[in-house]
Scaffold this active site. Structure first.
Site, short mmCIF file in Angstrom:
data_model
loop_
_atom_site.label_atom_id
_atom_site.label_comp_id
_atom_site.label_asym_id
_atom_site.label_seq_id
_atom_site.Cartn_x
_atom_site.Cartn_y
_atom_site.Cartn_z
N LYS A 13 0.83 -1.21 0.00
CA LYS A 13 0.00 0.00 0.00
C LYS A 13 0.86 1.25 0.00
O LYS A 13 0.63 2.17 -0.78
CB LYS A 13 -0.91 0.04 1.25
CG LYS A 13 -1.85 -1.11 1.40
CD LYS A 13 -2.66 -1.00 2.69
CE LYS A 13 -1.86 -1.03 3.97
NZ LYS A 13 -1.15 -2.30 4.22
N ARG A 88 -9.29 1.17 8.63
CA ARG A 88 -8.91 -0.21 8.90
C ARG A 88 -10.03 -0.97 9.60
O ARG A 88 -9.87 -2.16 9.89
CB ARG A 88 -7.68 -0.21 9.80
CG ARG A 88 -6.37 -0.41 9.04
CD ARG A 88 -5.26 -0.49 10.07
NE ARG A 88 -4.10 -1.19 9.62
CZ ARG A 88 -3.02 -0.59 9.12
NH1 ARG A 88 -2.98 0.70 8.95
NH2 ARG A 88 -1.98 -1.32 8.76
N ARG A 127 11.50 -5.95 4.67
CA ARG A 127 11.22 -4.51 4.58
C ARG A 127 12.21 -3.73 5.43
O ARG A 127 12.52 -4.10 6.56
CB ARG A 127 9.79 -4.22 5.06
CG ARG A 127 9.53 -2.73 5.23
CD ARG A 127 8.09 -2.34 5.11
NE ARG A 127 7.27 -2.76 6.23
CZ ARG A 127 5.96 -2.53 6.30
NH1 ARG A 127 5.34 -1.91 5.31
NH2 ARG A 127 5.27 -2.94 7.33
N ARG A 160 11.46 -2.48 11.23
CA ARG A 160 10.49 -2.07 12.24
C ARG A 160 10.26 -3.20 13.23
O ARG A 160 10.15 -4.35 12.85
CB ARG A 160 9.16 -1.70 11.56
CG ARG A 160 9.08 -0.25 11.13
CD ARG A 160 7.94 0.01 10.18
NE ARG A 160 6.64 -0.53 10.60
CZ ARG A 160 5.55 -0.44 9.85
NH1 ARG A 160 5.57 0.17 8.67
NH2 ARG A 160 4.41 -0.94 10.26
N ARG A 171 -0.70 -9.27 13.26
CA ARG A 171 -1.23 -8.21 12.39
C ARG A 171 -2.07 -8.81 11.27
O ARG A 171 -3.07 -8.23 10.84
CB ARG A 171 -0.08 -7.37 11.83
CG ARG A 171 0.56 -6.54 12.94
CD ARG A 171 1.88 -5.97 12.53
NE ARG A 171 1.75 -4.99 11.47
CZ ARG A 171 2.75 -4.56 10.72
NH1 ARG A 171 3.96 -5.04 10.91
NH2 ARG A 171 2.53 -3.66 9.80
P1 ADP Z 1 1.53 -1.47 7.32
O1 ADP Z 1 2.24 -0.48 6.43
O2 ADP Z 1 2.35 -2.65 7.55
O3 ADP Z 1 0.17 -1.81 6.82
P2 ADP Z 1 1.05 0.77 9.06
O4 ADP Z 1 2.30 1.54 9.04
O5 ADP Z 1 -0.07 1.21 8.18
O6 ADP Z 1 1.38 -0.77 8.74
O7 ADP Z 1 0.50 0.65 10.52
C1 ADP Z 1 1.32 0.28 11.60
C2 ADP Z 1 0.47 0.13 12.85
O8 ADP Z 1 -0.13 1.40 13.17
C3 ADP Z 1 -0.69 -0.83 12.74
O9 ADP Z 1 -0.32 -2.18 12.99
C4 ADP Z 1 -1.64 -0.28 13.80
O10 ADP Z 1 -1.22 -0.66 15.10
C5 ADP Z 1 -1.45 1.22 13.68
N1 ADP Z 1 -2.42 1.83 12.74
C6 ADP Z 1 -2.13 2.45 11.56
N2 ADP Z 1 -3.25 2.90 10.97
C7 ADP Z 1 -4.28 2.55 11.79
C8 ADP Z 1 -5.69 2.72 11.73
N3 ADP Z 1 -6.31 3.32 10.70
N4 ADP Z 1 -6.43 2.24 12.77
C9 ADP Z 1 -5.85 1.62 13.81
N5 ADP Z 1 -4.54 1.43 13.92
C10 ADP Z 1 -3.74 1.88 12.93
P1 ADP Z 2 2.30 -1.80 3.19
O1 ADP Z 2 2.31 -0.30 3.18
O2 ADP Z 2 1.08 -2.38 2.54
O3 ADP Z 2 2.53 -2.37 4.56
P2 ADP Z 2 4.87 -1.60 1.78
O4 ADP Z 2 4.58 -0.73 0.63
O5 ADP Z 2 5.66 -1.04 2.90
O6 ADP Z 2 3.51 -2.31 2.30
O7 ADP Z 2 5.62 -2.91 1.23
C1 ADP Z 2 6.02 -3.96 2.11
C2 ADP Z 2 7.39 -4.50 1.68
O8 ADP Z 2 7.27 -5.18 0.42
C3 ADP Z 2 8.43 -3.41 1.45
O9 ADP Z 2 9.67 -3.92 1.82
C4 ADP Z 2 8.37 -3.13 -0.06
O10 ADP Z 2 9.61 -2.66 -0.57
C5 ADP Z 2 8.02 -4.53 -0.60
N1 ADP Z 2 7.13 -4.50 -1.79
C6 ADP Z 2 6.12 -3.62 -2.07
N2 ADP Z 2 5.53 -3.93 -3.23
C7 ADP Z 2 6.17 -5.03 -3.72
C8 ADP Z 2 6.01 -5.83 -4.90
N3 ADP Z 2 5.05 -5.57 -5.81
N4 ADP Z 2 6.84 -6.88 -5.05
C9 ADP Z 2 7.80 -7.18 -4.11
N5 ADP Z 2 8.00 -6.47 -2.99
C10 ADP Z 2 7.19 -5.40 -2.78
#
Ligand code: ADP
Ligand code: ADP
Ligand code: ZN
Length: 214
Positions: A13, A88, A127, A160, A171
């Site tokens: 995302k 979420r 990541r 992280r 998660r």
């Molecule tokens: P990822 O990129 O892996 O999807 P995020 O960076 O979006 O993770 O979120 C990290 C953490 O921050 C989540 O596991 C949650 O604890 C919290 N968080 C982020 N956005 C929300 C939301 N909209 N509602 C509740 N918790 C959130």
């Molecule tokens: P999210 O915001 O949904 O948690 P991220 O954009 O941070 O996800 O991506 C999660 C991990 O996967 C990062 O290390 C990123 O560089 C990698 N990644 C993202 N998109 C792809 C893809 N299409 N193929 C392989 N790795 C990816």
């Protein structure tokens, strides 16, 4: 253009949201980044959020909703935004819709980046996140030029805490229980678009652009 990014943790995302924001010149609003900035600055919100984030749990809706509603009302978001990591939960989605309705506005697209659970651990353990700008890389799929140094800002890259496998499993469970129902929610509103998130990053982005430019 008002866009929501849906998908499991690690689906890509953030990676795609950043590119969308650059191409269409709209702000990228990541609730995860906002919480991490608050933790870094030692704010009350950051302290509260951290206890949930460390366990892989969602931060309670009441700590998230107002923050996002205020953020999307700011001037730079007038022409659109890409929301990454919000909503979420169903109550978060309903609160956003209600706030937008009040000003005769609505979300245009909910883009689901679809990646099976079996790929997620690999995505997360590789990541690396920049402590300076929040940019993310992957040690295999998107490496930086110099090891552990952000290409964009020169900041230090870290794994992280919540990307460690034990927490990722929590998660994922939370995602299936609380976030996945949003796919149905936005399907019913006829704004859900899905992309195959297992393709390489450029191809995923091309597919998103096709959706946005029909
Ligand atoms: P990822 O990129 O892996 O999807 P995020 O960076 O979006 O993770 O979120 C990290 C953490 O921050 C989540 O596991 C949650 O604890 C919290 N968080 C982020 N956005 C929300 C939301 N909209 N509602 C509740 N918790 C959130
Ligand atoms: P999210 O915001 O949904 O948690 P991220 O954009 O941070 O996800 O991506 C999660 C991990 O996967 C990062 O290390 C990123 O560089 C990698 N990644 C993202 N998109 C792809 C893809 N299409 N193929 C392989 N790795 C990816
Ligand atoms: Zn950086």
């Amino acid at each position: 253009m008002k866009i929501i990014m849906l998908g499991a943790p690690g689906a890509g995302k953030g990676t795609q949201a950043k590119r969308i924001a650059e191409k269409y010149n709209i702000p990228h609003i990541s609730t995860g980044d906002i919480f991490r900035a608050n933790i870094k600055n030692g704010t009350e919100l950051g302290k509260k959020a951290k206890t949930y984030m460390d366990q892989g749990l969602l931060v309670p809706d009441e700590l998230v909703v107002d923050l996002v509603v205020d953020r999307v009302a700011q001037d730079d978001a007038k022409n659109g935004y890409v929301l990454d990591g919000f909503p979420r939960t169903i109550p978060q989605a309903e609160a956003l819709d209600a706030a937008l309705e009040k000003i005769n506005d609505k979300v245009d697209y909910a883009i689901d980046v679809d990646v099976p659970d079996s790929n997620i651990i690999d995505r997360m353990s590789g990541r690396r996140a920049c402590v300076g700008c929040g940019g993310t890389y992957h040690i295999v799929y998107n490496p930086t030029k110099a090891e552990d140094v952000c290409d964009a800002c020169g900041g230090q890259l870290i794994l992280r805490d919540d990307d460690k496998p034990e927490t990722v499993e929590n998660r994922l469970k939370v995602y299936h229980d609380q976030t996945q129902p949003l796919i149905d929610y936005y399907t019913k509103k006829s704004i859900l678009k899905s992309v195959d998130g297992t393709k390489d990053m450029n191809e995923v982005f091309e597919n998103i652009v096709k959706i946005l430019e029909v």
